[in-house]
Scaffold this active site. Structure first.
Site, PDB file in Angstrom:
ATOM      1  N   ARG A 220       0.735  -1.154  -0.022  1.00 34.10           N
ATOM      2  CA  ARG A 220      -0.016  -0.029   0.149  1.00 34.10           C
ATOM      3  C   ARG A 220       0.959   1.332   0.039  1.00 34.10           C
ATOM      4  NH1 ARG A 220      -3.077   2.825   4.870  1.00 34.10           N
ATOM      5  NH2 ARG A 220      -4.088   4.564   3.394  1.00 34.10           N
TER       6      ARG A 220
ATOM      7  N   HIS B  25      -2.993  10.865   1.030  1.00 32.42           N
ATOM      8  CA  HIS B  25      -2.447  10.752   2.200  1.00 32.42           C
ATOM      9  C   HIS B  25      -1.837  12.067   2.801  1.00 32.42           C
ATOM     10  CE1 HIS B  25      -1.069   7.364   5.068  1.00 32.42           C
ATOM     11  NE2 HIS B  25      -0.532   8.414   5.688  1.00 32.42           N
TER      12      HIS B  25
ATOM     13  N   GLU C 213      -7.562   8.063   6.588  1.00 36.51           N
ATOM     14  CA  GLU C 213      -7.911   8.655   7.770  1.00 36.51           C
ATOM     15  C   GLU C 213      -8.541   9.950   7.844  1.00 36.51           C
ATOM     16  OE1 GLU C 213      -4.460   8.414  10.438  1.00 36.51           O
ATOM     17  OE2 GLU C 213      -4.292   6.215  10.323  1.00 36.51           O
TER      18      GLU C 213
ATOM     19  N   ASN D 126      -7.852   1.398   9.943  1.00 36.87           N
ATOM     20  CA  ASN D 126      -6.360   1.527  10.809  1.00 36.87           C
ATOM     21  C   ASN D 126      -6.721   1.392  12.025  1.00 36.87           C
ATOM     22  OD1 ASN D 126      -5.467   2.082   8.060  1.00 36.87           O
ATOM     23  ND2 ASN D 126      -4.818   4.219   8.414  1.00 36.87           N
TER      24      ASN D 126
ATOM     25  N   TYR E  51      -4.759   1.529  15.920  1.00 36.38           N
ATOM     26  CA  TYR E  51      -3.596   1.993  16.915  1.00 36.38           C
ATOM     27  C   TYR E  51      -3.830   1.825  18.258  1.00 36.38           C
ATOM     28  CZ  TYR E  51      -0.985   2.961  12.525  1.00 36.38           C
ATOM     29  OH  TYR E  51      -0.369   3.044  11.202  1.00 36.38           O
TER      30      TYR E  51
ATOM     31  N   GLU F  78      -3.470  -0.463   7.967  1.00 30.26           N
ATOM     32  CA  GLU F  78      -2.367   0.046   8.840  1.00 30.26           C
ATOM     33  C   GLU F  78      -2.677  -0.522   9.990  1.00 30.26           C
ATOM     34  OE1 GLU F  78      -1.331   4.049   9.405  1.00 30.26           O
ATOM     35  OE2 GLU F  78      -1.876   4.613   7.172  1.00 30.26           O
TER      36      GLU F  78
HETATM   37  O1  IFM Z   1       2.378   7.487  10.183  1.00 31.11           O
HETATM   38  C1  IFM Z   1       1.019   7.535  10.216  1.00 31.11           C
HETATM   39  C2  IFM Z   1       0.342   7.123   8.972  1.00 31.11           C
HETATM   40  O2  IFM Z   1       0.710   8.110   7.952  1.00 31.11           O
HETATM   41  C3  IFM Z   1      -1.037   7.334   9.201  1.00 31.11           C
HETATM   42  N1  IFM Z   1      -1.491   6.662  10.239  1.00 31.11           N
HETATM   43  C4  IFM Z   1      -0.809   6.738  11.475  1.00 31.11           C
HETATM   44  C5  IFM Z   1       0.549   6.555  11.212  1.00 31.11           C
HETATM   45  C6  IFM Z   1       1.373   6.521  12.535  1.00 31.11           C
HETATM   46  O3  IFM Z   1       1.243   7.470  13.435  1.00 31.11           O
END
Ligand code: IFM
Length: 450
Positions: A77, A121, A166, A296, A298, A357
Site C-alpha cells: 500500500r 494521504h 484517515e 487503521n 493503533y 495500517e
Molecule cells: O504514520 C502514520 C500514517 O501516516 C497514518 N496512520 C498512522 C501512522 C502512525 O502515526
C-alpha cells in the site's frame, strides 16, 4: 498456543505514504504540498525535520520493491502524491509525476505484489490550500478530477483504490489541534473539512464507475478508536458514546449507510461547529457505495465527561511512564482491533474489510552485532494478528493486513524521531536493514500464519 492460520488468499502486506518516504520534493515537476510548507515552517516538526529526502524512495523504488519481494509481501500500500500529478492541484497534469507511479506499479506487478493505491494521504497541493484548502468545497471537485487522472493511467493495474487515508486525522489534527498541516486551530473548520473530504470521496467513487471494467475495487481507510468510558458513571459513558460518534460514527455512517449520524449533527450544531451540507452533497454521499473498507487501528481511547459544555468529552491520556506503551505513548491494546472489526461487522451493512495500517514505534536499539532485535514489535504484531484472526473466526470478512510501516520514515510532526518500520532506515546512508520483525513477518506470510 493453537496455530493461527489465515486463508490462502489473505493479502499480507505493508504500507507507506508518499510524503513519508519519497523525498525528491522538487523533482520532475512536483509542486509544493501543504506538508512541504508546514514542515519548513519553524517550530512545526521535531527539530525542523522535513520530508525533503525521507527514504529517497523516489530514486530507490526498484531496490525497495526487490526488498518487498524478498519479504514475500503479497500487497503493498502506497500513496500517490497529488502535487506530483497536478502541481497546481487542478488543471495541468504533470506527466513525469504519473510516470513515476506507473513505473512503481509495473515493478510491483513484475514482483507479483498487488498494488494498493491511496489517492490522498494528507499532501494537498499548496496552491489549493491558498484557495481555502479542504474548507473550500471546490477542493472536492478538484480531487475527483485528480482521481480520474490517476484512474485513467493506472486503473488497469491497481487492484485496490483507497480514496482517503484517515479523514478524521486530516480534518481534526490538521484543522482543530493544528499539529498537522495546514496547522489550523478551528473546530468548526475541521468539521466542515470532514464533510468536504467525505464529499470528495463520494465524487471519486462516482468517477471510478467508468473504470470498473478493469476489475479494480474502491474503498476508503478510516482510523478506528474504540472509545471506552473511564469510569462507570453515566456521564462518562455518555461522553464515551459521543467520542465514538466524533471519531468513528461520523465517518462510518456516511461511508457505509449514506448519511451522517443525527445525534452528531445535533451535537456539532449545539457547539456551533455544524457543517454546511447541501442537499446535493447528501445525495452524492448517499449514492457512493464502496467495495471494501480499510481499517487503521493503533489504540483505544479512554473517555470521561468534559469539564465544560463547550466540549463533547475529554480523553484520558496514559501516564507517560505507564507500562505497555509504544514510543508514541500509545497504549498497546490488541483487543481494540478485534472490537473495531466486530463492531463494523455487526453494526453496518456487510462490506469486505482490510486492515490497511497497524504497527508500532519503539526505541529500536541495535545489538553489538548491529542487528535490531525488536522483540517488542514482534509481540505487538503477533498480538494484533491474533485479534484479527479471532474476529475472522467469528465471521468478519477480513481479506488482508498491511503492517505500518515497511520502513522507518517521516512520522509527520515527530520527524524521524519515531521509528515504525519493520525495516530500519539509516537516514544518513539510506541503507535499509531488516529488523527481527521483518524476518518474523516473512515467516508469517510464507506459512500463512504462526
Ligand atoms: O504514520 C502514520 C500514517 O501516516 C497514518 N496512520 C498512522 C501512522 C502512525 O502515526
Amino acid at each position: 498456543m493453537a496455530p493461527a492460520r489465515f486463508p490462502e488468499s489473505f493479502l499480507w502486506g505493508a504500507a507507506t505514504a508518499a510524503y513519508q518516504i519519497e523525498g525528491a520534493v522538487s523533482e520532475d515537476g512536483r509542486g509544493e504540498s501543504i506538508w512541504d510548507r508546514f514542515s519548513h515552517t519553524p517550530g512545526k516538526t521535531f527539530q525542523g525535520q522535513t520530508g525533503d529526502v525521507a527514504c529517497d524512495h523516489y530514486h530507490r523504488y526498484r531496490e525497495d520493491v526487490a526488498l518487498m519481494r524478498d519479504l514475500g509481501l503479497r500487497s503493498y500500500r502506497f500513496s500517490v502524491a497529488w502535487p506530483r500529478v497536478m502541481p497546481q492541484g487542478s488543471g495541468r497534469v504533470n506527466s513525469p509525476g504519473l510516470d513515476f507511479y506507473e513505473r512503481l506499479v509495473d515493478e510491483l506487478l513484475d514482483a507479483r505484489i498487488v498494488p494498493v493505491a491511496t489517492l490522498y494521504h494528507w499532501d494537498l497541493p499548496q496552491p489549493l490550500q491558498d484557495g481555502g484548502g479542504w474548507q473550500n468545497r471546490d477542493t472536492a471537485r478538484y480531487f475527483a478530477d485528480y482521481a480520474e487522472t490517476v484512474f485513467r493511467r493506472l486503473a488497469d493495474r491497481v487492484a485496490l483504490w483507497i480514496t482517503h487515508n484517515e479523514p478524521w486525522v486530516a480534518s481534526f489534527v490538521g484543522h482543530a489541534t493544528g499539529e498537522h498541516a495546514p496547522g489550523l486551530r478551528d473546530d468548526r473548520a475541521a468539521v466542515q473539512v470532514s464533510h468536504h473530504l467525505l464529499l470528495s470521496h463520494a465524487e471519486a467513487v462516482r468517477v471510478f464507475a467508468d473504470y470498473r471494467g478493469s476489475g479494480g475495487a474502491i474503498g476508503i481507510t478510516l482510523i478506528q478508536y474504540p472509545c471506552h468510558s473511564y469510569t462507570d458513571r453515566a456521564e462518562d459513558r455518555e461522553a464515551a458514546r459521543l467520542a465514538d460518534g466524533h471519531f468513528n460514527r461520523w465517518f462510518l455512517d456516511p461511508v457505509l449507510t449514506g448519511s451522517y449520524p443525527q445525534d452528531m449533527i445535533e451535537q456539532y450544531d449545539r457547539l456551533g461547529w455544524g457543517p454546511e451540507i447541501r442537499a446535493e452533497d447528501a445525495e452524492s454521499i448517499r449514492r457512493a457505495s464502496i467495495d471494501f473498507l480499510g481499517v487503521n487501528y493503533y489504540f483505544r481511547r479512554l473517555i470521561r465527561a468534559p469539564g465544560s459544555t463547550a466540549r463533547l468529552f475529554e480523553t484520558v491520556e496514559p501516564q507517560a511512564d505507564a507500562p505497555g506503551l509504544t514510543a508514541m505513548g500509545w497504549e498497546i491494546h490488541p483487543e481494540g482491533l478485534y472490537e473495531a472489526l466486530i463492531r463494523i461487522h455487526r453494526e453496518y451493512p456487510r462490506v469486505p474489510l482490510y486492515v490497511t495500517e497497524n504497527g508500532a514505534a519503539f526505541e529500536d536499539r541495535p545489538d553489538s552485532d548491529g542487528r535490531i532485535r525488536d522483540q517488542e514489535r514482534v509481540e505487538y504484531l503477533r498480538g494484533h494478528f491474533l485479534q484479527a484472526h479471532r474476529a475472522m473466526a467469528e465471521g468478519v470478512d477480513l481479506r488482508g493486513y498491511q503492517v505500518w510501516s515497511l520502513y522507518d520514515n517521516f512520522e509527520w510532526a515527530y520527524g524521524y524521531a519515531k521509528r515504525f518500520g519493520i525495516v530500519h532506515v539509516d537516514f544518513h546512508t539510506q541503507d535499509r536493514s531488516w529488523k527481527q520483525s521483518a524476518e518474523w513477518y516473512r515467516e508469517v506470510i510464507a506459512g500463512n500464519g504462526f
